[in-house]
Design a protein around this motif. Structure first.
Motif, mmCIF file in Angstrom:
data_model
loop_
_atom_site.group_PDB
_atom_site.id
_atom_site.type_symbol
_atom_site.label_atom_id
_atom_site.label_comp_id
_atom_site.label_asym_id
_atom_site.label_seq_id
_atom_site.Cartn_x
_atom_site.Cartn_y
_atom_site.Cartn_z
ATOM 1 N N MET A 108 0.923 -0.838 0.413
ATOM 2 C CA MET A 108 0.242 0.135 0.341
ATOM 3 C C MET A 108 0.855 1.380 -0.061
ATOM 4 S SD MET A 108 -2.967 -0.184 0.113
ATOM 5 C CE MET A 108 -4.296 0.017 1.397
ATOM 6 N N ILE A 109 0.336 2.570 -0.685
ATOM 7 C CA ILE A 109 1.042 3.704 -0.561
ATOM 8 C C ILE A 109 -0.086 4.776 -0.048
ATOM 9 C CG2 ILE A 109 1.912 5.506 -2.367
ATOM 10 C CD1 ILE A 109 3.167 3.419 -3.905
ATOM 11 N N TYR A 110 0.309 5.885 1.233
ATOM 12 C CA TYR A 110 -0.431 6.612 1.050
ATOM 13 C C TYR A 110 0.318 7.897 0.980
ATOM 14 C CZ TYR A 110 -2.970 9.320 4.685
ATOM 15 O OH TYR A 110 -3.259 9.999 5.374
ATOM 16 N N ASP A 111 -0.396 8.568 -0.291
ATOM 17 C CA ASP A 111 0.045 9.964 -0.491
ATOM 18 C C ASP A 111 -0.874 11.075 -0.547
ATOM 19 O OD1 ASP A 111 1.748 11.472 -1.973
ATOM 20 O OD2 ASP A 111 2.098 11.061 -3.603
ATOM 21 N N LEU A 112 -1.250 11.555 0.578
ATOM 22 C CA LEU A 112 -2.476 12.472 1.137
ATOM 23 C C LEU A 112 -1.648 13.768 1.576
ATOM 24 C CD1 LEU A 112 -4.967 10.658 2.148
ATOM 25 C CD2 LEU A 112 -4.568 11.279 0.564
ATOM 26 N N GLN A 113 -1.805 14.958 1.061
ATOM 27 C CA GLN A 113 -1.229 16.174 2.072
ATOM 28 C C GLN A 113 -2.218 16.367 2.893
ATOM 29 O OE1 GLN A 113 0.919 18.805 0.616
ATOM 30 N NE2 GLN A 113 0.721 19.054 3.218
ATOM 31 N N ASP A 114 -1.274 16.631 4.276
ATOM 32 C CA ASP A 114 -1.722 17.450 5.380
ATOM 33 C C ASP A 114 -1.389 18.161 5.413
ATOM 34 O OD1 ASP A 114 -3.187 15.873 7.862
ATOM 35 O OD2 ASP A 114 -1.598 16.427 8.396
ATOM 36 N N MET A 116 3.665 2.318 2.297
ATOM 37 C CA MET A 116 4.731 3.117 2.154
ATOM 38 C C MET A 116 4.514 4.420 2.321
ATOM 39 S SD MET A 116 6.725 3.578 -1.783
ATOM 40 C CE MET A 116 8.194 2.319 -1.585
ATOM 41 N N ILE A 117 4.677 5.416 2.753
ATOM 42 C CA ILE A 117 4.878 6.485 2.412
ATOM 43 C C ILE A 117 5.326 7.992 2.281
ATOM 44 C CG2 ILE A 117 4.067 9.030 4.897
ATOM 45 C CD1 ILE A 117 3.704 6.748 6.722
ATOM 46 N N LEU A 118 4.676 8.175 1.254
ATOM 47 C CA LEU A 118 5.254 9.427 0.112
ATOM 48 C C LEU A 118 5.223 10.737 1.292
ATOM 49 C CD1 LEU A 118 3.886 7.788 -3.151
ATOM 50 C CD2 LEU A 118 6.357 7.265 -1.867
ATOM 51 N N ASP A 119 6.262 10.841 2.218
ATOM 52 C CA ASP A 119 5.814 11.970 2.793
ATOM 53 C C ASP A 119 5.952 13.788 2.055
ATOM 54 O OD1 ASP A 119 5.789 12.897 5.077
ATOM 55 O OD2 ASP A 119 7.905 13.551 5.769
ATOM 56 N N ARG A 120 5.105 14.378 2.672
ATOM 57 C CA ARG A 120 5.077 15.563 2.502
ATOM 58 C C ARG A 120 4.828 16.424 3.710
ATOM 59 N NH1 ARG A 120 2.940 15.933 -2.849
ATOM 60 N NH2 ARG A 120 2.502 13.839 -3.903
ATOM 61 N N PRO A 121 5.296 18.007 2.814
ATOM 62 C CA PRO A 121 5.478 18.979 3.953
ATOM 63 C C PRO A 121 3.911 19.365 4.825
ATOM 64 C CG PRO A 121 6.548 19.904 2.144
ATOM 65 C CD PRO A 121 5.437 18.431 1.694
ATOM 66 N N MET A 165 3.913 18.250 12.728
ATOM 67 C CA MET A 165 4.216 17.083 12.430
ATOM 68 C C MET A 165 4.347 16.741 10.964
ATOM 69 S SD MET A 165 4.102 14.152 15.621
ATOM 70 C CE MET A 165 5.009 13.324 15.673
ATOM 71 N N THR A 166 5.049 15.940 9.839
ATOM 72 C CA THR A 166 4.526 15.826 8.641
ATOM 73 C C THR A 166 3.943 14.382 8.806
ATOM 74 O OG1 THR A 166 6.291 14.023 8.570
ATOM 75 C CG2 THR A 166 6.857 16.901 7.558
ATOM 76 N N VAL A 167 3.024 13.644 7.686
ATOM 77 C CA VAL A 167 2.103 13.002 7.468
ATOM 78 C C VAL A 167 3.700 10.966 8.347
ATOM 79 C CG1 VAL A 167 1.602 10.563 6.115
ATOM 80 C CG2 VAL A 167 0.388 13.220 6.206
ATOM 81 N N ALA A 168 4.666 11.307 7.816
ATOM 82 C CA ALA A 168 5.296 10.198 8.065
ATOM 83 C C ALA A 168 6.000 10.099 9.418
ATOM 84 C CB ALA A 168 6.601 10.133 7.009
ATOM 85 N N GLU A 169 6.177 11.271 10.095
ATOM 86 C CA GLU A 169 6.432 11.160 11.668
ATOM 87 C C GLU A 169 5.096 11.319 12.369
ATOM 88 O OE1 GLU A 169 9.617 15.368 11.391
ATOM 89 O OE2 GLU A 169 6.826 15.837 11.265
ATOM 90 N N TYR A 170 4.736 11.214 11.996
ATOM 91 C CA TYR A 170 2.747 11.154 12.479
ATOM 92 C C TYR A 170 2.810 9.623 12.818
ATOM 93 C CZ TYR A 170 -1.603 12.184 14.537
ATOM 94 O OH TYR A 170 -2.526 12.396 15.601
ATOM 95 N N ALA A 171 3.077 9.238 11.579
ATOM 96 C CA ALA A 171 2.538 7.062 11.265
ATOM 97 C C ALA A 171 3.959 7.222 12.531
ATOM 98 C CB ALA A 171 2.712 6.804 9.808
ATOM 99 N N GLN A 172 4.926 7.787 12.113
ATOM 100 C CA GLN A 172 5.823 6.785 13.422
ATOM 101 C C GLN A 172 5.291 6.790 14.396
ATOM 102 O OE1 GLN A 172 9.918 6.785 11.162
ATOM 103 N NE2 GLN A 172 9.429 8.347 12.856
ATOM 104 N N ILE A 176 9.092 4.498 4.772
ATOM 105 C CA ILE A 176 8.769 5.760 4.380
ATOM 106 C C ILE A 176 9.951 6.560 3.426
ATOM 107 C CG2 ILE A 176 9.588 8.613 5.283
ATOM 108 C CD1 ILE A 176 8.260 7.009 8.054
ATOM 109 N N ILE A 177 9.196 7.093 2.059
ATOM 110 C CA ILE A 177 10.371 8.178 1.500
ATOM 111 C C ILE A 177 10.040 9.112 1.777
ATOM 112 C CG2 ILE A 177 10.780 8.729 -1.035
ATOM 113 C CD1 ILE A 177 10.763 6.224 -0.484
ATOM 114 N N PRO A 178 11.528 9.861 2.370
ATOM 115 C CA PRO A 178 11.349 10.886 3.303
ATOM 116 C C PRO A 178 11.664 12.343 2.389
ATOM 117 C CG PRO A 178 13.704 9.928 3.576
ATOM 118 C CD PRO A 178 12.666 8.720 3.236
ATOM 119 N N LEU A 179 11.102 13.990 2.899
ATOM 120 C CA LEU A 179 11.297 14.501 2.586
ATOM 121 C C LEU A 179 12.908 14.639 2.389
ATOM 122 C CD1 LEU A 179 8.300 16.526 4.081
ATOM 123 C CD2 LEU A 179 8.426 16.612 1.483
#
Length: 411
Positions: free
Chosen positions: A137-143, A170-175, A206-213, A231-234
């Motif tokens: 699964m890939i999660y790619d949403l702008q928070d 997999m989280i494609l992180d966004r600012p 926090m970013t989405v990836a940080e929040y997921a952690q 995580i694919i970080p910024l």
């Protein structure tokens, strides 16, 4: 061989809806901060994850904010040969054609022919049968960095479903456009809802990836289960970095001004005060018909398909505050949610017993659930000062800030 996404993309311009074209242009044409020029989203770093997707059946949690360059990430990855077998759409739907809070049904995406499973309809999270044909699964949403935003509940439910069904996420992180701010009362979990899912303050920074952690690390999912994350970080990101979103994250956050004001103004959804839903400038104004004579500024909410079909005070003139030109640098400097507008509106409104009556106002949320506490409403009614109110957020806020440090990926 390094894959450069710009060499394969056909540059197209896309918007959420026809109504959004002028506001979309506002966001897209805004000059990004010089600090943000070198920032690269996780999604745009395709060379870091395309090889990992090879040979896998992919599910994607996406909406119109999910972009690679100027193209939808689903369309981009499909063009690159990625085997996307299922799309999962949050509130407002995958292509963004549903209003706030509207039920969204499962469907088939007419552009790609891929099945779309709604995560904002009958089901709150992917079911086992939805994930059976998915390898990754890939999660790619702008928070937008506010506890009320429903995509945090979506993130939790997707992580939980993946953990329960042994699927990697997999989280494609966004600012986080409000990443500079960590403020507000920490949610009392007795008030848990879709607009407040975790014991965090109004603005979590926090970013989405940080929040997921953090969701994983704090054991917040059912039975303390953990989701396997990749995580694919910024690249080149700091929490304090100004960031102008290239695509608005939801229909009623359609300007950068609204995004920056959202942590402060969404509290009004639990009151009798309109935040401008039913206009083309929501979350930048505040008003009510009963404030006539107290304020000169006025606006009239109308039904806008795909944005606000039945807004509060539809076709009624509302009087109040125009914050469209408010200097958001003041918010950034203070690093605080602005409570002065809430205090001012309560003092100005003549019928005090109706101010927090969300059932009468027919707005989105119970004020206590939005605030995350029953005391904020009581404090406003009692005439407490902003500093007295802020003092009551401790020690919870300080404890959260300390805990948050465990999960940060960026300075």
């Amino acid at each position: 061989m390094k894959i450069t996404i710009l060499s394969v993309l056909i540059i197209v311009s896309a918007s959420w809806h026809n109504y959004s074209k002028p506001t979309q242009a506002l966001l897209h044409n805004s000059k990004p901060s010089t600090f943000a020029k070198s920032l690269i989203t996780g999604a745009d770093q395709t060379e870091k994850y395309l090889p990992y997707l090879k040979g896998k059946r992919i599910g994607m949690v996406v909406n119109p904010s999910s972009r690679i360059g100027d193209k939808a990430s689903v369309d981009s990855l499909k063009a690159l040969g990625v085997n996307i077998v299922k799309i999962f759409g949050p509130e407002h739907g995958f292509r963004g054609d549903a209003s706030n809070g509207a039920h969204v049904d499962d469907s088939t995406d007419p552009k790609t022919g891929i099945q779309v499973v709604s995560l904002y309809g009958k089901s709150g999270k992917p079911a086992a049968q939805d994930l059976a044909a998915v390898d990754l699964m890939i999660y790619d949403l702008q928070d937008v960095g506010a506890r009320y935003y429903t995509y945090l509940a979506t993130l939790h439910r997707v992580m939980e479903a993946c953990a329960e069904n042994n699927k990697e996420l997999m989280i494609l992180d966004r600012p986080n456009p409000n990443g500079y701010m960590v403020d507000g009362p920490v949610l009392d979990m007795k008030l848990k809802s879709g607009i407040g899912f975790h014991p965090v303050p109004i603005a979590h920074g926090m970013t989405v990836a940080e929040y997921a952690q953090m969701i994983n690390g704090q054991g917040w999912m059912a039975n303390g289960i953990k989701c396997k994350l990749k995580i694919i970080p910024l690249a080149n990101y700091k929490h304090s970095m100004p960031y102008t979103l290239p695509v608005h994250p939801s229909p009623n956050l359609n300007t950068q001004q609204s995004i920056l004001l959202y942590p402060s103004l969404c509290l009004f959804e639990g009151t009798i005060i309109s935040q401008g839903r039913g206009t083309y400038f929501p979350f930048t104004v505040l008003g009510n018909p009963d404030l006539k004579g107290q304020y000169k500024f006025a606006f009239t909410p109308k039904s806008i398909p795909g944005m606000s079909e039945t807004p509060l005070f539809q076709d009624m003139e509302c009087f109040g505050l125009d914050l469209r030109k408010y200097d958001t640098k003041k918010l950034i400097k203070s690093k605080r949610v602005n409570l002065s507008w809430l205090i001012e509106m309560y003092k100005a409104y003549p019928f005090k017993d109706k101010f927090f009556d969300y059932k009468q106002s027919k707005q989105m949320g119970n004020f206590d659930k939005l605030a995350g506490t029953t005391t904020l409403k009581e404090q406003i009614i009692a005439g407490k000062t902003e500093e007295e109110i802020r003092a009551s957020w401790e020690p919870g806020l300080t404890q959260f800030k300390k805990m948050r440090q465990l999960y940060l990926l960026y300075p």
